[in-house]
Design a protein around this motif. Structure first.
Motif, PDB file in Angstrom:
ATOM      1  N   MET A  97       0.844  -1.200   0.000  1.00 47.18           N
ATOM      2  CA  MET A  97       0.000   0.000   0.000  1.00 47.18           C
ATOM      3  C   MET A  97       0.878   1.249   0.000  1.00 47.18           C
ATOM      4  N   LEU A  98       1.945   1.218   0.775  1.00 47.35           N
ATOM      5  CA  LEU A  98       2.886   2.338   0.802  1.00 47.35           C
ATOM      6  C   LEU A  98       3.701   2.409  -0.489  1.00 47.35           C
ATOM      7  N   TYR A  99       4.160   1.267  -0.947  1.00 45.52           N
ATOM      8  CA  TYR A  99       5.086   1.219  -2.082  1.00 45.52           C
ATOM      9  C   TYR A  99       4.430   1.695  -3.377  1.00 45.52           C
ATOM     10  N   TYR A 100       3.164   1.325  -3.577  1.00 46.70           N
ATOM     11  CA  TYR A 100       2.486   1.634  -4.840  1.00 46.70           C
ATOM     12  C   TYR A 100       1.538   2.831  -4.759  1.00 46.70           C
ATOM     13  N   CYS A 101       1.622   3.595  -3.682  1.00 45.95           N
ATOM     14  CA  CYS A 101       0.730   4.746  -3.532  1.00 45.95           C
ATOM     15  C   CYS A 101       0.880   5.708  -4.719  1.00 45.95           C
TER      16      CYS A 101
ATOM     17  N   ARG B  91     -11.262  -5.457  -1.927  1.00 45.11           N
ATOM     18  CA  ARG B  91     -12.487  -6.168  -2.276  1.00 45.11           C
ATOM     19  C   ARG B  91     -13.452  -5.281  -3.051  1.00 45.11           C
ATOM     20  N   CYS B  92     -13.425  -3.988  -2.802  1.00 47.51           N
ATOM     21  CA  CYS B  92     -14.333  -3.077  -3.502  1.00 47.51           C
ATOM     22  C   CYS B  92     -13.987  -2.962  -4.978  1.00 47.51           C
ATOM     23  N   PHE B  93     -12.703  -2.885  -5.283  1.00 50.03           N
ATOM     24  CA  PHE B  93     -12.287  -2.737  -6.674  1.00 50.03           C
ATOM     25  C   PHE B  93     -12.291  -4.073  -7.424  1.00 50.03           C
ATOM     26  N   ARG B  94     -12.160  -5.156  -6.680  1.00 44.20           N
ATOM     27  CA  ARG B  94     -12.167  -6.463  -7.335  1.00 44.20           C
ATOM     28  C   ARG B  94     -13.580  -7.033  -7.309  1.00 44.20           C
ATOM     29  N   LYS B  95     -14.215  -7.051  -8.474  1.00 41.87           N
ATOM     30  CA  LYS B  95     -15.588  -7.533  -8.571  1.00 41.87           C
ATOM     31  C   LYS B  95     -15.604  -9.046  -8.653  1.00 41.87           C
ATOM     32  N   PHE B  96     -16.392  -9.676  -7.779  1.00 42.31           N
ATOM     33  CA  PHE B  96     -16.465 -11.134  -7.748  1.00 42.31           C
ATOM     34  C   PHE B  96     -17.466 -11.635  -8.768  1.00 42.31           C
ATOM     35  N   LYS B  97     -17.056 -12.657  -9.542  1.00 37.83           N
ATOM     36  CA  LYS B  97     -17.957 -13.299 -10.489  1.00 37.83           C
ATOM     37  C   LYS B  97     -18.602 -14.499  -9.809  1.00 37.83           C
ATOM     38  N   GLY B  98     -19.771 -14.284  -9.294  1.00 39.77           N
ATOM     39  CA  GLY B  98     -20.470 -15.375  -8.633  1.00 39.77           C
ATOM     40  C   GLY B  98     -21.344 -16.134  -9.603  1.00 39.77           C
ATOM     41  N   ARG B  99     -22.342 -16.801  -9.067  1.00 42.11           N
ATOM     42  CA  ARG B  99     -23.255 -17.543  -9.926  1.00 42.11           C
ATOM     43  C   ARG B  99     -23.971 -16.594 -10.875  1.00 42.11           C
TER      44      ARG B  99
ATOM     45  N   TYR C 187      -4.340  -3.593 -15.610  1.00 43.38           N
ATOM     46  CA  TYR C 187      -4.511  -2.224 -15.162  1.00 43.38           C
ATOM     47  C   TYR C 187      -3.898  -1.297 -16.202  1.00 43.38           C
ATOM     48  N   LEU C 188      -4.174   0.001 -16.064  1.00 41.06           N
ATOM     49  CA  LEU C 188      -3.686   0.985 -17.020  1.00 41.06           C
ATOM     50  C   LEU C 188      -2.579   1.811 -16.386  1.00 41.06           C
ATOM     51  N   GLU C 189      -1.459   1.914 -17.077  1.00 38.80           N
ATOM     52  CA  GLU C 189      -0.324   2.711 -16.613  1.00 38.80           C
ATOM     53  C   GLU C 189      -0.222   3.978 -17.457  1.00 38.80           C
ATOM     54  N   GLU C 190      -0.289   5.140 -16.816  1.00 39.77           N
ATOM     55  CA  GLU C 190      -0.264   6.403 -17.540  1.00 39.77           C
ATOM     56  C   GLU C 190       1.128   6.636 -18.134  1.00 39.77           C
ATOM     57  N   ILE C 191       1.174   6.952 -19.436  1.00 39.71           N
ATOM     58  CA  ILE C 191       2.449   7.234 -20.095  1.00 39.71           C
ATOM     59  C   ILE C 191       2.441   8.599 -20.778  1.00 39.71           C
ATOM     60  N   GLY C 192       1.302   9.305 -20.722  1.00 39.25           N
ATOM     61  CA  GLY C 192       1.177  10.625 -21.329  1.00 39.25           C
ATOM     62  C   GLY C 192      -0.199  11.174 -21.038  1.00 39.25           C
TER      63      GLY C 192
ATOM     64  N   LEU D  96      -5.786   4.859  -9.096  1.00 46.06           N
ATOM     65  CA  LEU D  96      -6.211   4.160  -7.890  1.00 46.06           C
ATOM     66  C   LEU D  96      -6.518   2.696  -8.199  1.00 46.06           C
ATOM     67  N   HIS D  97      -7.175   2.452  -9.331  1.00 42.37           N
ATOM     68  CA  HIS D  97      -7.434   1.076  -9.756  1.00 42.37           C
ATOM     69  C   HIS D  97      -6.109   0.340  -9.981  1.00 42.37           C
ATOM     70  N   ALA D  98      -5.144   1.023 -10.608  1.00 44.65           N
ATOM     71  CA  ALA D  98      -3.842   0.402 -10.863  1.00 44.65           C
ATOM     72  C   ALA D  98      -3.145   0.047  -9.560  1.00 44.65           C
TER      73      ALA D  98
END
Length: 366
Positions: A71-75, A111-119, A262-267, A307-309
């Motif tokens: 969490m600290l490293y990828y902030c 858990r909020c950003f990761r959507k679970f594919k249930g039945r 995920y998307l990494e900003e490059i420009g 934030l998603h990344a």
């Protein structure tokens, strides 16, 4: 696929379900320049020491140490890193409180950003409106109005993106029906598909899910606001704001929602699609978002994308993503709880969503 179905399938072929173990990677050395603040750097080193000590207590403790460290490293920015630093330091190096904080980030962030594919959902008595009718209504009546539901959000996103998936280049079937592509040969070159819209910030996960209690939603909001973003403006129908939507084909949407890409900003408004596994298919070109009307048809927000990344990287590198997936599957299969307490994690995970369940420590820190 639920765990019971998987077990039945493998058993019929004389195989057993592999026992889940901790996935993820050890916390890396803090490279020179990665942390601008000495306090954040020393706090990260605290997480690394906790990681070393946690190895004797099992996979869960080890994962929790890595969650806080990553969490600290990828902030995405220093303000958010400072908030997380304060939250970790408020635990006063207490092992139990650090574990609680890591669990808090697991449930109310990852858990909020990761959507679970249930039945698969059961057939609804009121089917979704026809996309063609929704598009006509938007074009003739709501062109410059904010979308009020998922169907309208999809129509607005398609209009902004030229009826095209920026990942695969495919066009939505509506482009052919409306004769919206010039020259039409492009439809033959790239093909058509039924495109979807992915919500970057959590959608039904906590804002619109029936049964989610106020305390859970408030805890999620408190955690997300540590990252300097006003998520209050996404409550209710506002969750469908175009700055929170990306047009995608179904396979890309699934990978995005499951934090496999995920998307990494490059420009400026330009991104590179990143993946964790070699088997995950991603486009070989960069993606650039654009709009002809930034007021009513804004491009996806770079802060939300970042934030998603961050969430995707923390989930994968710490092993929390696989941990949450296992718990979601177990919740889906939950019948009789194990008498020896082996279902405690599963029950806690389920309670976090359906009852007034929140951690007393550090929720409001930041």
């Amino acid at each position: 696929m639920s765990r019971k179905v998987l077990e039945s399938y493998l058993k019929s072929r004389g195989r057993s379900v592999p026992k889940p173990g901790l996935q993820g990677e050890p916390l890396p050395d803090a490279s020179v320049g990665h942390f601008r603040s000495d306090t954040s750097r020393s706090t990260y080193e605290l997480c690394r020491r906790w990681e070393t000590a946690a190895q004797q207590y099992g996979d869960k403790k080890l994962m929790q140490a890595r969650i806080l460290g990553y969490m600290l490293y990828y902030c995405p920015d220093e303000a958010a890193r400072a908030a997380i630093t304060r939250a970790i330091l408020s635990c006063n190096d207490n092992d139990e409180q650090l574990s609680e904080l890591a669990e808090l980030y697991t449930i109310f962030f990852i858990r909020c950003f990761r959507k679970f594919k249930g039945r698969s959902p059961t057939t609804q008595s009121h089917p979704s409106p026809d996309p063609f009718d929704v598009m006509k209504n938007v074009i003739f009546s709501k062109l410059n109005q904010a979308p009020e539901n998922h169907s309208e959000a999809r129509a607005h996103a398609l209009l902004r993106d030229g009826f095209r998936d920026p990942f695969t280049g495919k066009y939505d079937y509506l482009a052919e029906q409306l004769d919206a592509v010039d020259p039409p040969e492009l439809l033959l070159e790239f093909g058509c598909a039924s495109l979807q819209v992915a919500h970057i910030a959590p959608d039904s996960t906590y804002f619109r899910l029936e049964g989610v209690k106020t305390d859970y939603a408030a805890s999620v909001t408190a955690i997300l606001q540590q990252f300097g973003y006003d998520f209050e403006k996404f409550k209710g129908a506002k969750i469908h704001s175009l700055c929170n939507l990306i047009t995608m084909s179904l396979d890309m949407q699934d990978a995005f929602n499951q934090l496999r890409i995920y998307l990494e900003e490059i420009g400026t408004n330009t991104y590179r699609v990143k993946k964790f596994k070699q088997t995950q298919m991603v486009p070989g070109h960069d993606i650039k978002f654009s709009t002809d009307d930034s007021e009513f048809y804004p491009v996806p927000d770079r802060k939300l994308i970042a934030l998603h990344a961050m969430c995707a990287k923390v989930a994968h590198m710490s092993g929390a993503g696989a941990y949450v997936e296992d718990l979601d599957r177990d919740v889906e299969d939950l019948g009789v709880l194990a008498s020896n307490g082996g279902s405690a994690d599963v029950l806690s995970h389920a309670l976090a969503v359906v009852v007034d369940f929140s951690y007393p420590h550090c929720v409001a820190v930041g």
